[in-house]
Design an enzyme around this catalytic site. Sequence first.
Site, PDB file in Angstrom:
ATOM      1  N   CYS A  10       0.875  -1.179   0.000  1.00  0.00           N
ATOM      2  CA  CYS A  10       0.000   0.000   0.000  1.00  0.00           C
ATOM      3  C   CYS A  10       0.908   1.224   0.000  1.00  0.00           C
ATOM      4  O   CYS A  10       2.109   1.112  -0.260  1.00  0.00           O
ATOM      5  CB  CYS A  10      -0.985  -0.012   1.158  1.00  0.00           C
ATOM      6  SG  CYS A  10      -0.280   0.212   2.808  1.00  0.00           S
ATOM      7  N   ASN A  13       2.450   1.587   4.222  1.00  0.00           N
ATOM      8  CA  ASN A  13       2.713   0.340   4.938  1.00  0.00           C
ATOM      9  C   ASN A  13       2.375   0.432   6.417  1.00  0.00           C
ATOM     10  O   ASN A  13       3.041  -0.136   7.261  1.00  0.00           O
ATOM     11  CB  ASN A  13       4.160  -0.113   4.730  1.00  0.00           C
ATOM     12  CG  ASN A  13       4.436  -1.540   5.176  1.00  0.00           C
ATOM     13  OD1 ASN A  13       5.522  -1.833   5.669  1.00  0.00           O
ATOM     14  ND2 ASN A  13       3.498  -2.442   4.999  1.00  0.00           N
ATOM     15  N   CYS A  15      -1.379   0.662   7.185  1.00  0.00           N
ATOM     16  CA  CYS A  15      -2.810   0.340   7.299  1.00  0.00           C
ATOM     17  C   CYS A  15      -3.173  -0.932   6.530  1.00  0.00           C
ATOM     18  O   CYS A  15      -3.253  -2.007   7.106  1.00  0.00           O
ATOM     19  CB  CYS A  15      -3.678   1.497   6.795  1.00  0.00           C
ATOM     20  SG  CYS A  15      -3.662   2.952   7.861  1.00  0.00           S
ATOM     21  N   ARG A  16      -3.383  -0.787   5.229  1.00  0.00           N
ATOM     22  CA  ARG A  16      -3.910  -1.897   4.431  1.00  0.00           C
ATOM     23  C   ARG A  16      -2.934  -3.050   4.261  1.00  0.00           C
ATOM     24  O   ARG A  16      -3.301  -4.217   4.469  1.00  0.00           O
ATOM     25  CB  ARG A  16      -4.347  -1.389   3.052  1.00  0.00           C
ATOM     26  CG  ARG A  16      -5.493  -0.397   3.119  1.00  0.00           C
ATOM     27  CD  ARG A  16      -5.731   0.274   1.791  1.00  0.00           C
ATOM     28  NE  ARG A  16      -4.615   1.181   1.495  1.00  0.00           N
ATOM     29  CZ  ARG A  16      -4.431   1.797   0.336  1.00  0.00           C
ATOM     30  NH1 ARG A  16      -5.285   1.589  -0.655  1.00  0.00           N
ATOM     31  NH2 ARG A  16      -3.415   2.613   0.149  1.00  0.00           N
ATOM     32  N   SER A  17      -1.698  -2.767   3.855  1.00  0.00           N
ATOM     33  CA  SER A  17      -0.780  -3.875   3.578  1.00  0.00           C
ATOM     34  C   SER A  17      -0.375  -4.649   4.832  1.00  0.00           C
ATOM     35  O   SER A  17      -0.305  -5.878   4.781  1.00  0.00           O
ATOM     36  CB  SER A  17       0.435  -3.421   2.759  1.00  0.00           C
ATOM     37  OG  SER A  17       1.165  -2.420   3.400  1.00  0.00           O
ATOM     38  N   ASP A 124      -8.189   3.343   1.026  1.00  0.00           N
ATOM     39  CA  ASP A 124      -7.301   3.689   2.136  1.00  0.00           C
ATOM     40  C   ASP A 124      -8.148   4.286   3.259  1.00  0.00           C
ATOM     41  O   ASP A 124      -8.723   5.354   3.103  1.00  0.00           O
ATOM     42  CB  ASP A 124      -6.250   4.698   1.661  1.00  0.00           C
ATOM     43  CG  ASP A 124      -5.168   4.941   2.697  1.00  0.00           C
ATOM     44  OD1 ASP A 124      -5.336   4.509   3.866  1.00  0.00           O
ATOM     45  OD2 ASP A 124      -4.162   5.569   2.337  1.00  0.00           O
TER      46      ASP A 124
END
Length: 166
Positions: A10, A13, A15-17, A124
């Site tokens: 993401c 690095n 939140c999402r990933s 995001d």
Amino acid sequence: MKHIRILFVCMGNICRSPLAEGIFTHLVAEARLTDRFTIDSAGTGGWHDGEPPDRRPTAIAGSHGIDITRQRAHRVRPIDLTRFKLIVAMDRDNVAELSRIAPPETNIRLFGDIAVGTGEDIADPYYGGPEGFEMAYTRLLTGCSSLLETLGVERASCSGNTSSVR
């Protein structure tokens, strides 16, 4: 089954990933396939290098029995682009940035294509409220479960804690 190296990406690095890394790692462990995978996450930007994931995805993951507190953010490195055989980006902006910096033979895929099958970006949630993080968790859990199937592995038998979405 051969060893699979997968990198979730993401922007920062945090939140999402890292959430995707945590979910996929958990599913792989539940399926007793840890020795068949190398799983990591990174960001296309380096603003948060060395920092743990944001407290909000950490809390969401924890509420579903997944611990991501030991992860640390890092920017995608040139070695990552050759070391990982599958690089899964959370949105089109990250696919574009990875494609710009990666060798042409790099296997870069959009999470929404390879894991969810909808072609969607995983939004995001950083600037939003808790519902955005819960939605990201839901989409990532669905996608990571499907991705495990896509990679030729029987779907992990999820515990009630992991598969539940409140």
